[in-house]
Design an enzyme around this catalytic site. Sequence first.
Site, PDB file in Angstrom:
ATOM      1  N   HIS A  57       0.819  -1.210   0.000  1.00  0.00           N
ATOM      2  CA  HIS A  57       0.000   0.000   0.000  1.00  0.00           C
ATOM      3  C   HIS A  57       0.854   1.262   0.000  1.00  0.00           C
ATOM      4  O   HIS A  57       0.405   2.317  -0.437  1.00  0.00           O
ATOM      5  CB  HIS A  57      -0.956  -0.018   1.191  1.00  0.00           C
ATOM      6  CG  HIS A  57      -2.118  -0.925   0.985  1.00  0.00           C
ATOM      7  ND1 HIS A  57      -3.411  -0.581   1.311  1.00  0.00           N
ATOM      8  CD2 HIS A  57      -2.196  -2.179   0.474  1.00  0.00           C
ATOM      9  CE1 HIS A  57      -4.231  -1.570   1.007  1.00  0.00           C
ATOM     10  NE2 HIS A  57      -3.509  -2.563   0.506  1.00  0.00           N
ATOM     11  N   HIS A  61      -1.858 -12.210  -2.758  1.00  0.00           N
ATOM     12  CA  HIS A  61      -2.867 -12.907  -1.967  1.00  0.00           C
ATOM     13  C   HIS A  61      -2.482 -14.359  -1.677  1.00  0.00           C
ATOM     14  O   HIS A  61      -3.300 -15.113  -1.153  1.00  0.00           O
ATOM     15  CB  HIS A  61      -4.224 -12.854  -2.674  1.00  0.00           C
ATOM     16  CG  HIS A  61      -4.774 -11.463  -2.754  1.00  0.00           C
ATOM     17  ND1 HIS A  61      -5.845 -11.124  -3.554  1.00  0.00           N
ATOM     18  CD2 HIS A  61      -4.404 -10.318  -2.129  1.00  0.00           C
ATOM     19  CE1 HIS A  61      -6.104  -9.826  -3.417  1.00  0.00           C
ATOM     20  NE2 HIS A  61      -5.242  -9.315  -2.558  1.00  0.00           N
TER      21      HIS A  61
END
Length: 725
Positions: free
Chosen positions: A99, A267
Amino acid sequence: MDGNKFPGLGGCPVNHGGNTSMDKPVTKWWPNALNLDILHQHGARTNPMDTDYNHRDAVKGLDYDAVKEDLKALMTENQDWWPADWGHYGGLMIRLAWHSAGSYRLQDGRGGAGSGNIRFAPLNSWPDNASLDKARRLLWPVKKKYGNALSWADLIILAGNMAYESMGLKTFGFGFGREDIWGPETDVYWGSENEWLAPSENRYDDLDNASTLENPLSAVHMGLIYVNPEGVNGNPDPARTAQHVRETFARMAMNDEETAALTCGGHTVGKAHGGGDHANIGAEPEGCPVHMQGFGWANPAQSDKASDNFTSGIEGAWTKNPTQWDMGYFDYLFGWEWELTKSPAGANQWKPIDMPESEMPRDPSDPTKGQMPMMTDADMAMRVDPIYNEICQKFRADPEYFADTFARAWFKLTHRDMGPKANYYGPDVPSEDLIWQDVVPAGNTDYDVAAVKAKIADSGLTSAELIATAWDSARTFRGSDKRGGANGARIRLAPQKDWVGNEPERLAKVLGILEPIAAETGASVADVIVLAGNVGLEQAIKAGGHSVEVPFTPGRGDATAEQTDADSFSVLEPVADGFRNWQKEAYAVSAEEMMLDRAQLLGLTAAEMTVLVGGLRVLGTNYGDSSYGVFTDNVGALTTDFFVNLTDMAYSWHPLDDGTYELRDRATGDVKWPATSADLVFGSNSILRAYAEVYAQDDNKEKFVRDFVAAWTKVMEADRFDLVA
């Protein structure tokens, strides 16, 4: 005594900011005022480091191996105040790094991980960054230990790398060298919305056409890094989501394979947290009370169990073994059928149909229990979209290829905004040159600079042609991601040679003369272009009655077409250049605001912008040789005439119907000069006028020349990272 001697101030005798407080800036009182904050940020007033501190020197003394070992150890050092999922902080650290880097966008090069900006508002309080403040607190002991040599920007990304390595991935490499900023960035436009996660329609001309997302944005909502994990506008539809994923990642210079690799590899480890009621979660770091010390998103249900942690509102892991790098993501995504469901927090997500508990990942706090895995709408897009599906099947069939592709894409994601490899330090810098690094070969320094200058002076090219060509070559630099600039001489290659703003006909003429000079003398074309600008400038200085040698350092190289990603460079094309009084077309944004943006990307202060504009006007370097703003009868001489005539009350200014202006003699009414708003702003804006008045003074003619040369040289050398210690 009267308990309230200061009505309206609650009894406090201090006027907290008065009419200049941040909640009532000048532009709130006068909305049409030009806000110069973009050029004032991150100056010496905000930087706490000593004036002689050099981060590049400091980072060279860092014990790189010790830092990496400390980070690997930290991954499994569980803390009661924020317990780790399955006893491993890897997923959290990867999310922090992701992020931090993921705010980068290609269009203007802003955002990204290169400055540690996630420590400050608004990013530290974005909904998408919920509880990443916990990751930074976990990293604090490492930052504290290694001090100035280890920037937060480096530490955050390195933590992501070490997380992956501790879980079994061989990373592609790492470069130290990012330098921290010390306050919120005022130069980044994150969108016009006034609420978090406002409907996507605010950012698109047509929500069904992902390419209509407003430039330079890449995220679909205010407060998100990429796309909405629940679907477009929170409505699950994987096929539709795939189109927005593709557009968003393309705006980060990622192709379909890189996008799929990052989604699947990101993920492969960790989990999302949404096991409780979102309504009970406290304020973000910038909004929480002082006693929380910036520790945001307080959860009243928080205990010593990792399953009580709260982040996105989505709940569950993507794989059976969330602390291991493996192929489990593909086993789940393609090995099961999926159906829509809701997280305990009410978020849309997908769950496998009829999966027995034995096939589920373990509960992050209790290994005796299974916990239902999940997929987001973006994950399902990898399955539904035919292009992404084909790529994923290739990954699934070749785990080594998947690991290598992901490692390279991760390296690109986390290093894209660092610029050339000259800015990388440490033992893990990859030797391989990657096209997105905008490689420039080393240039020659062993040639006779004086001889090159003499040939340029005798070339028959005018000072204006020489100066304009050098400026156009250098002005592409942007400090946001350290791309562009004169080094590499890419102005002679596609796409730059054909850009309208570079006046292709004039450019071809000038290059046709300068390139043979480079070949004859052994200098690079890049050096000759800059040196030609210096020659033209020295001629103009002499014509203005002064004698100054413009500084020059040889060593620029010439990039080849094979070393140039033409599509990636297309975003550097200027659509306006206030320094040459040019706009490609009319825009909603004013010419002077676009000039500020260009100046900030070039790393200029407001004073440097002022002196350059005033000088370039009288040098006659306007686009198309236009006369707008050329407030002098001695065009081609570097004088203070622009400022002298702008501030002379013998003249008055008059608007015309086409949006331009005329300077007229007050006594006779005769028209003296035409102008644009990008000229007149130096007289109308109180700050810029203060600078203009300095250069209009009778005693500052020599100062003007010195300041112009210094600012010019700064632009010409903005991309010379090889000159920095």
